[in-house]
Design an enzyme around this catalytic site. Structure first.
Site, PDB file in Angstrom:
ATOM      1  N   HIS A  27      29.971 -20.913 -21.734  1.00  0.00           N
ATOM      2  CA  HIS A  27      30.851 -22.055 -21.972  1.00  0.00           C
ATOM      3  C   HIS A  27      31.115 -22.743 -20.647  1.00  0.00           C
ATOM      4  O   HIS A  27      31.246 -22.072 -19.627  1.00  0.00           O
ATOM      5  CB  HIS A  27      32.177 -21.584 -22.593  1.00  0.00           C
ATOM      6  CG  HIS A  27      32.917 -22.680 -23.282  1.00  0.00           C
ATOM      7  ND1 HIS A  27      33.705 -23.564 -22.597  1.00  0.00           N
ATOM      8  CD2 HIS A  27      32.943 -23.051 -24.584  1.00  0.00           C
ATOM      9  CE1 HIS A  27      34.207 -24.426 -23.456  1.00  0.00           C
ATOM     10  NE2 HIS A  27      33.753 -24.153 -24.667  1.00  0.00           N
ATOM     11  N   ASP A  75      31.102 -20.028 -31.334  1.00  0.00           N
ATOM     12  CA  ASP A  75      29.999 -20.049 -32.295  1.00  0.00           C
ATOM     13  C   ASP A  75      29.394 -18.683 -32.570  1.00  0.00           C
ATOM     14  O   ASP A  75      28.571 -18.546 -33.479  1.00  0.00           O
ATOM     15  CB  ASP A  75      28.884 -20.989 -31.796  1.00  0.00           C
ATOM     16  CG  ASP A  75      29.287 -22.442 -31.911  1.00  0.00           C
ATOM     17  OD1 ASP A  75      30.043 -22.760 -32.833  1.00  0.00           O
ATOM     18  OD2 ASP A  75      28.857 -23.252 -31.074  1.00  0.00           O
TER      19      ASP A  75
HETATM   20  N1  ACO Z   1      22.502 -17.379 -22.210  1.00  0.00           N
HETATM   21  C1  ACO Z   1      21.980 -17.004 -21.025  1.00  0.00           C
HETATM   22  N2  ACO Z   1      22.334 -17.570 -19.855  1.00  0.00           N
HETATM   23  C2  ACO Z   1      23.258 -18.525 -19.893  1.00  0.00           C
HETATM   24  C3  ACO Z   1      23.853 -18.945 -21.087  1.00  0.00           C
HETATM   25  C4  ACO Z   1      23.449 -18.334 -22.280  1.00  0.00           C
HETATM   26  N3  ACO Z   1      23.966 -18.693 -23.451  1.00  0.00           N
HETATM   27  N4  ACO Z   1      24.740 -19.922 -20.820  1.00  0.00           N
HETATM   28  C5  ACO Z   1      24.699 -20.117 -19.513  1.00  0.00           C
HETATM   29  N5  ACO Z   1      23.805 -19.283 -18.937  1.00  0.00           N
HETATM   30  C6  ACO Z   1      23.468 -19.193 -17.511  1.00  0.00           C
HETATM   31  C7  ACO Z   1      22.462 -20.278 -17.149  1.00  0.00           C
HETATM   32  O1  ACO Z   1      21.132 -19.848 -17.302  1.00  0.00           O
HETATM   33  C8  ACO Z   1      22.834 -20.529 -15.711  1.00  0.00           C
HETATM   34  O2  ACO Z   1      22.322 -19.466 -14.927  1.00  0.00           O
HETATM   35  P1  ACO Z   1      21.775 -19.714 -13.428  1.00  0.00           P
HETATM   36  O3  ACO Z   1      22.965 -20.206 -12.685  1.00  0.00           O
HETATM   37  O4  ACO Z   1      21.297 -18.378 -13.022  1.00  0.00           O
HETATM   38  O5  ACO Z   1      20.696 -20.739 -13.566  1.00  0.00           O
HETATM   39  C9  ACO Z   1      24.349 -20.405 -15.701  1.00  0.00           C
HETATM   40  O6  ACO Z   1      24.646 -19.513 -16.766  1.00  0.00           O
HETATM   41  C10 ACO Z   1      25.079 -21.725 -15.932  1.00  0.00           C
HETATM   42  O7  ACO Z   1      24.566 -22.298 -17.135  1.00  0.00           O
HETATM   43  P2  ACO Z   1      24.624 -23.842 -17.471  1.00  0.00           P
HETATM   44  O8  ACO Z   1      23.656 -24.135 -18.571  1.00  0.00           O
HETATM   45  O9  ACO Z   1      24.507 -24.634 -16.211  1.00  0.00           O
HETATM   46  O10 ACO Z   1      26.099 -23.970 -18.003  1.00  0.00           O
HETATM   47  P3  ACO Z   1      26.728 -25.253 -18.682  1.00  0.00           P
HETATM   48  O11 ACO Z   1      28.163 -25.206 -18.386  1.00  0.00           O
HETATM   49  O12 ACO Z   1      25.968 -26.489 -18.315  1.00  0.00           O
HETATM   50  O13 ACO Z   1      26.437 -25.040 -20.244  1.00  0.00           O
HETATM   51  C11 ACO Z   1      26.623 -24.218 -22.433  1.00  0.00           C
HETATM   52  C12 ACO Z   1      27.361 -24.522 -21.116  1.00  0.00           C
HETATM   53  C13 ACO Z   1      25.853 -25.487 -22.881  1.00  0.00           C
HETATM   54  C14 ACO Z   1      27.609 -23.864 -23.520  1.00  0.00           C
HETATM   55  C15 ACO Z   1      25.631 -23.055 -22.161  1.00  0.00           C
HETATM   56  O14 ACO Z   1      26.362 -21.892 -21.837  1.00  0.00           O
HETATM   57  C16 ACO Z   1      24.710 -22.807 -23.343  1.00  0.00           C
HETATM   58  O15 ACO Z   1      23.681 -23.487 -23.463  1.00  0.00           O
HETATM   59  N6  ACO Z   1      25.069 -21.841 -24.255  1.00  0.00           N
HETATM   60  C17 ACO Z   1      24.271 -21.566 -25.417  1.00  0.00           C
HETATM   61  C18 ACO Z   1      24.553 -22.610 -26.509  1.00  0.00           C
HETATM   62  C19 ACO Z   1      25.918 -22.413 -27.138  1.00  0.00           C
HETATM   63  O16 ACO Z   1      26.306 -21.315 -27.512  1.00  0.00           O
HETATM   64  N7  ACO Z   1      26.625 -23.544 -27.277  1.00  0.00           N
HETATM   65  C20 ACO Z   1      27.957 -23.554 -27.901  1.00  0.00           C
HETATM   66  C21 ACO Z   1      29.029 -23.789 -26.882  1.00  0.00           C
HETATM   67  S1  ACO Z   1      30.618 -23.821 -27.606  1.00  0.00           S
HETATM   68  C22 ACO Z   1      30.686 -25.298 -28.405  1.00  0.00           C
HETATM   69  O17 ACO Z   1      30.132 -26.276 -27.969  1.00  0.00           O
HETATM   70  C23 ACO Z   1      31.421 -25.393 -29.605  1.00  0.00           C
END
Ligand code: ACO
Length: 378
Positions: A261, A315
């Site tokens: 998140h 989620d």
């Molecule tokens: N699984 C594995 N690694 C993850 C995940 C995940 N779900 N989420 C973040 N990371 C890691 C990334 O790979 C990144 O690692 P790095 O720094 O080594 O490259 C780091 O954590 C930061 O990730 P970002 O994608 O830059 O985080 P951001 O804040 O942009 O994205 C998001 C947040 C979109 C929710 C992301 O965590 C994600 O894609 N999660 C999966 C989709 C999901 O569950 N979405 C629902 C969110 S809640 C909602 O909207 C209602």
């Protein structure tokens, strides 16, 4: 004017001042108008919480009864909307059907009397009342059936489950569904709310505001993740497969759906409540094999990436709750929208109170002074 550094995804950049909700992502705190989510989930109802968010205070008994009555009497959709939905392809995603139907509703109420509290209340009531009817109607019509008429004697949550499953729901299932709506109704400046506020800032009508937010909610990085969680659990299929599955996905730097998140760096408080709701449902209606798989996914993810602040979000467990209620997987995100519409409307109203059109800037990284090349010379 201060020139700000470019932040991809506008991370950490305030887009508005708001008193609607608050998140402390380090402590796992979520409040609506200052009230903790745990308290609202335990004591309130969806419509009472919606009132709180939109009008800024808990309603009195009379105000709540009036609001509930108004919603109940506006649940029917116009036959033209129903007939339009009948023409949608059955294979189309229900979020697309909902976006088109919400926008179409605006065709009937195109007057934009944005400073008139009566217009605002009408739009709030109409949207909150009809979105569930549209979701249930599309579900029935894509199976070739006529939609079920809403029942005024049932509360908001029970009526939706009734329209969807064509039978009155068990009271525990209806109460749990109502709590799910409370948990999903609002969450500060997330992507769909931002989208709603940007659209609202142009002073367009609230139907366009909601349609644009529905479109934004549908993506797999936002509300669409709940569907993908179930698909992932089905693909994993057994507790023994969890470790190799995660190993492979994490090694490929793939995102695990339902985890991570932008704001929470601990387990999302809504995920904790949803996990408990899933257990209550399993107690009464029998367990789900995917729950053990989900628990194992959480355990291994916590071990492997918990130190990066990646934990279950809202989620992760919601799909297991919805499955137990007989809600099909591709309706999980529309169900999210049923709840979130009230949050979007609270932001629409707040945006109008102190509006300035959103018009951010950009960092241009293209070229200048390029000569035009004639088409036969390219
Ligand atoms: N699984 C594995 N690694 C993850 C995940 C995940 N779900 N989420 C973040 N990371 C890691 C990334 O790979 C990144 O690692 P790095 O720094 O080594 O490259 C780091 O954590 C930061 O990730 P970002 O994608 O830059 O985080 P951001 O804040 O942009 O994205 C998001 C947040 C979109 C929710 C992301 O965590 C994600 O894609 N999660 C999966 C989709 C999901 O569950 N979405 C629902 C969110 S809640 C909602 O909207 C209602």
């Amino acid at each position: 004017m201060t020139v700000c550094e470019y932040k991809p995804g506008l991370e950490g950049i305030p887009a508005a001042q708001s008193s609607i909700s608050y998140v402390d992502g380090q402590k796992g705190v979520l409040e609506y108008r200052g009230i903790r989510i745990e308290e609202l989930a335990g004591k309130s109802t969806f419509l009472e919480t919606a009132y709180l968010l939109i009008w800024g205070k808990l309603p009195t008994k009379e105000e709540l009864v009036d609001f509930e009555k108004e919603i109940a009497s506006h649940r029917r959709i116009k036959y033209r909307i129903r007939d339009m939905m009948k023409c949608f392809p059955e294979s189309g995603h229900p979020m697309d059907a909902l976006q088109a139907s919400a926008a179409a509703l605006g065709l009937f109420y195109s007057r934009r009397d944005l400073h008139n509290p009566v217009y605002i209340r009408d739009a709030v009531v109409r949207l909150i009342a009809t979105i569930p009817t549209m979701v249930a109607a599309f579900q029935l019509m894509r199976k070739g059936n006529d939609p079920v008429k809403p029942r005024d004697d049932l509360n908001y949550a029970a009526n939706f489950l009734y329209m969807l499953n064509e039978k009155e729901p068990d009271p525990l299932a209806a109460r749990i569904f109502d709590i799910c709506l409370i948990l999903h109704v609002e969450h500060t400046m997330n992507a769909s709310t931002f989208s709603a506020r940007v659209t609202a800032s142009t002073l367009t009508d609230p139907y366009a505001v909601v349609a644009s937010a529905v479109g934004t909610l549908g993506g797999p990085l936002h509300g669409g993740a709940n569907e993908e969680v179930i698909q992932m659990l089905e693909e994993i299929d057994s507790v023994d497969n969890v470790a190799p599955y995660l190993e492979d996905r994490l090694q490929k730097k793939a995102k695990i759906m339902g985890f991570g998140h932008r704001v929470y760096k601990v387990k999302d408080p809504r995920a904790t409540i949803l996990q408990d709701l899933a257990l209550q449902l399993f107690d009464k209606f029998g367990s789900d094999k995917y729950y053990a798989i989900a628990q194992e996914v959480e355990r291994i993810m916590t071990e492997k990436v918990g130190n990066k602040g990646i934990y279950p979000n809202v989620d992760f467990y919601s799909g297991l709750v919805y499955r137990k209620m007989g809600i099909p997987t591709d309706l999980f995100t529309p169900v999210f929208a049923i709840a979130r519409v009230a949050g979007w409307l609270a932001h629409w109203k707040e945006q109008l109170e102190e509006n300035r059109i959103f018009r951010p800037t950009q960092v241009y990284n293209g070229l200048h002074g390029i000569a035009y090349t004639a088409i036969d010379q390219r």
